[in-house]
Design a protein around this motif. Structure first.
Motif, PDB file in Angstrom:
ATOM      1  N   ALA A  50     -42.175   7.061  23.161  1.00 51.52           N
ATOM      2  CA  ALA A  50     -40.749   7.084  22.828  1.00 51.52           C
ATOM      3  C   ALA A  50     -40.421   6.081  21.729  1.00 51.52           C
ATOM      4  O   ALA A  50     -39.624   6.357  20.827  1.00 51.52           O
ATOM      5  N   ILE A  51     -41.033   4.902  21.792  1.00 51.54           N
ATOM      6  CA  ILE A  51     -40.806   3.885  20.765  1.00 51.54           C
ATOM      7  C   ILE A  51     -41.358   4.335  19.423  1.00 51.54           C
ATOM      8  O   ILE A  51     -40.711   4.199  18.378  1.00 51.54           O
ATOM      9  N   MET A  52     -42.544   4.898  19.442  1.00 49.97           N
ATOM     10  CA  MET A  52     -43.242   5.233  18.199  1.00 49.97           C
ATOM     11  C   MET A  52     -42.658   6.462  17.508  1.00 49.97           C
ATOM     12  O   MET A  52     -42.564   6.503  16.273  1.00 49.97           O
ATOM     13  N   TYR A  53     -42.254   7.449  18.290  1.00 46.98           N
ATOM     14  CA  TYR A  53     -41.792   8.708  17.690  1.00 46.98           C
ATOM     15  C   TYR A  53     -40.403   9.135  18.158  1.00 46.98           C
ATOM     16  O   TYR A  53     -39.999  10.269  17.935  1.00 46.98           O
ATOM     17  N   ASP A  54     -39.688   8.211  18.828  1.00 46.70           N
ATOM     18  CA  ASP A  54     -38.332   8.506  19.289  1.00 46.70           C
ATOM     19  C   ASP A  54     -38.310   9.784  20.126  1.00 46.70           C
ATOM     20  O   ASP A  54     -37.461  10.660  19.952  1.00 46.70           O
ATOM     21  N   ASN A  55     -39.275   9.892  21.025  1.00 46.87           N
ATOM     22  CA  ASN A  55     -39.390  11.094  21.862  1.00 46.87           C
ATOM     23  C   ASN A  55     -39.891  10.670  23.239  1.00 46.87           C
ATOM     24  O   ASN A  55     -41.045  10.316  23.403  1.00 46.87           O
ATOM     25  N   MET A  98     -44.596  -0.253  18.289  1.00 45.45           N
ATOM     26  CA  MET A  98     -43.627  -0.716  17.292  1.00 45.45           C
ATOM     27  C   MET A  98     -44.196  -0.624  15.882  1.00 45.45           C
ATOM     28  O   MET A  98     -43.554  -0.097  14.967  1.00 45.45           O
ATOM     29  N   GLU A  99     -45.412  -1.119  15.679  1.00 39.08           N
ATOM     30  CA  GLU A  99     -45.974  -1.023  14.324  1.00 39.08           C
ATOM     31  C   GLU A  99     -46.340   0.416  13.992  1.00 39.08           C
ATOM     32  O   GLU A  99     -46.305   0.829  12.837  1.00 39.08           O
ATOM     33  N   GLY A 100     -46.651   1.206  15.021  1.00 36.56           N
ATOM     34  CA  GLY A 100     -46.875   2.629  14.801  1.00 36.56           C
ATOM     35  C   GLY A 100     -45.614   3.345  14.365  1.00 36.56           C
ATOM     36  O   GLY A 100     -45.654   4.287  13.561  1.00 36.56           O
ATOM     37  N   ALA A 101     -44.466   2.918  14.886  1.00 35.70           N
ATOM     38  CA  ALA A 101     -43.187   3.510  14.498  1.00 35.70           C
ATOM     39  C   ALA A 101     -42.878   3.239  13.031  1.00 35.70           C
ATOM     40  O   ALA A 101     -42.294   4.078  12.339  1.00 35.70           O
ATOM     41  N   GLY A 106     -42.587   6.605  10.643  1.00 36.74           N
ATOM     42  CA  GLY A 106     -41.660   6.702   9.515  1.00 36.74           C
ATOM     43  C   GLY A 106     -40.379   5.911   9.654  1.00 36.74           C
ATOM     44  O   GLY A 106     -39.451   6.073   8.850  1.00 36.74           O
ATOM     45  N   GLN A 107     -40.283   5.032  10.666  1.00 38.41           N
ATOM     46  CA  GLN A 107     -39.069   4.244  10.852  1.00 38.41           C
ATOM     47  C   GLN A 107     -39.104   2.992   9.972  1.00 38.41           C
ATOM     48  O   GLN A 107     -40.165   2.504   9.590  1.00 38.41           O
ATOM     49  N   SER A 129     -57.081   2.633   9.644  1.00 38.49           N
ATOM     50  CA  SER A 129     -57.834   1.402   9.360  1.00 38.49           C
ATOM     51  C   SER A 129     -56.995   0.171   9.671  1.00 38.49           C
ATOM     52  O   SER A 129     -57.488  -0.833  10.188  1.00 38.49           O
ATOM     53  N   GLY A 130     -55.701   0.255   9.331  1.00 37.45           N
ATOM     54  CA  GLY A 130     -54.792  -0.847   9.604  1.00 37.45           C
ATOM     55  C   GLY A 130     -54.008  -0.658  10.877  1.00 37.45           C
ATOM     56  O   GLY A 130     -53.908  -1.569  11.708  1.00 37.45           O
ATOM     57  N   ILE A 131     -53.442   0.539  11.049  1.00 38.50           N
ATOM     58  CA  ILE A 131     -52.548   0.818  12.178  1.00 38.50           C
ATOM     59  C   ILE A 131     -53.261   0.675  13.512  1.00 38.50           C
ATOM     60  O   ILE A 131     -52.690   0.176  14.483  1.00 38.50           O
TER      61      ILE A 131
END
Length: 423
Positions: free
Chosen positions: A68-73, A152-155, A160-161, A180-182
């Motif tokens: 839900a945090i990452m994709y608002d779902n 959070m960093e994935g979002a 795309g947030q 590589s980073g995410i």
């Protein structure tokens, strides 16, 4: 006829997503075997317990709040609704490019593919803090890492947030194809924060600055783990194409598989040669880390390089990891499996080399993206580790470390020398 073809593409892309997700899930076994092979026998059961438990925690926490945090779902509250066939077919029909349009697949397959990435990031932490961290403190950190810090960093990246409403990384030219980073650098940043607070294993560093080698107990197991990770990486990178059911994307998938394999091969050879020049011997552990370094390096962009470029990128990663491991030891940062070097240092390199083959990214965007990910994960992880250290403690006692955490944390040994059956 056209409607049947759309049904086929939906089924094919969903199935491909699920198969690639299963391959990435199998990487959990790779991490478990690699880490079990590189720690001492007295710490094997505990490291295996960590790996299976963190995978389960990641699956639950990503379902509860991470997705839900990452994709608002919110998967937990709304669930994955039944497929509206008319809506899916209408989406296909509305496109001018038909099959060449964006991906359409079952929502459940998307969640499954994403959740195994979360577990991968947490697995990186496990090896770096091995042999001296309390099991339950580690698992409590896993709850926060997989449920909040990573999402959070994935979002801000794949989701795309905007970053705290200030800037959007994609607008700056940031690109990270498969993580590589995410995924990898994020896991290494969390590991580094933990290692700095935890301290080195007893006996690892001498009073005069010497570095004492602490060999792993089972190099065949570590080698098996590396091969499992190598295989799973085809799903990691290949699945990130997100689509298979048309000519152009099928060709892209094939190129990603080819480049992923080429980079790993380049990493092995380069690390082995570097070890031979530095130590005068063929160092198996450096070769294993070289393979993983090559894979991490190519993960940020495996679709645009040529096979030769991918091999070169992997080779540079293989050399980097050797020198990074040696440098961290000089700084007395004790990482039993080389996770911070493999996933952190080489993960950063993977991000920064993307503009060399992908004109859609920029060096400044990659640098800002890397800094955003590292600062967020490192700082928040340091806060969580500090709280855990103050409240519950994060390190076992010196006596427990000497005897092995298998006994103190799990009450059983992985390699019992004998079993006493007498009454």
């Amino acid at each position: 006829m056209e409607n049947n073809l759309y049904h086929l593409q939906y089924a094919m892309d969903t199935f491909y997503f699920l198969v690639c997700g299963a391959l990435v899930m199998w990487m959990a076994a790779g991490f478990a075997m690699l880490e079990a092979g590189l720690v001492r026998s007295k710490n094997t059961t505990e490291i295996l317990t960590k790996n299976i438990a963190l995978y389960a925690i990641a699956c639950i926490m990503y379902m509860v709040c991470g997705y839900a945090i990452m994709y608002d779902n919110s998967l937990l509250l709304s669930g994955i609704e039944s497929v509206d066939v008319d809506a899916v077919m209408g989406d296909f029909a509305s496109r001018e490019d038909g099959f060449e349009g964006g991906s359409i697949y079952a929502g459940a397959s998307d969640f499954f593919f994403q959740v195994v990435f979360v577990a991968t990031a947490m697995s990186i932490v496990s090896g770096a803090v091995a042999e001296r961290m309390k099991l339950w403190s580690f698992l409590l950190f896993a709850v926060v890492m997989t449920g909040f810090i990573y999402p959070m960093e994935g979002a801000w990246t794949w989701g795309g947030q905007s970053v705290f409403g200030m800037y959007t990384l994609s607008d700056l030219g940031f690109s990270d194809f498969a993580g590589s980073g995410i995924v990898h650098m994020a896991g290494a940043a969390a590991a580094l924060a933990g290692v700095l607070l935890l301290g080195a294993r007893k006996g690892k560093y001498g009073p005069n600055g010497q570095v004492n080698a602490i060999p792993g107990a089972n190099l065949p197991l570590a080698t098996l783990g590396t091969f499992i990770l190598w295989m799973g990486w085809f799903g990691f990178n290949g699945g990130s194409v997100l689509k298979l059911g048309d000519v152009s994307n099928a060709a892209s998938v094939a190129m990603v598989f080819l480049n992923t394999n080429a980079a790993a091969a380049g990493g092995v050879v380069a690390a082995l040669v570097a070890a031979r020049l530095l130590f005068g011997k063929a160092d198996l552990t450096m070769a294993l880390n070289g393979a993983l370094a090559g894979l991490v390096a190519i993960t940020a962009e495996p679709s645009t390089p040529t096979a030769f470029q991918a091999t070169l990128i992997g080779a540079i990663g293989g050399v980097l990891v050797v020198f990074s491991i040696l440098t961290l030891d000089k700084l007395k940062i004790d990482d039993p499996v080389g996770a911070i070097s493999v996933h952190g240092v080489v993960g950063l390199f993977g991000l920064l080399v993307v503009p060399a083959t992908n004109s859609g990214s920029s060096f400044s965007g990659q640098l800002i993206g890397a800094l955003t990910i590292f600062v967020w994960v490192f700082v928040t992880s340091l806060i969580v580790w500090t709280i855990l250290k103050a409240v519950a403690g994060i390190r076992v006692t010196e006596e427990e470390e000497y005897e092995g955490v298998d006994r103190s944390e799990c009450g059983m040994e992985a390699y019992p020398e004998f079993t006493n059956t007498s009454k």
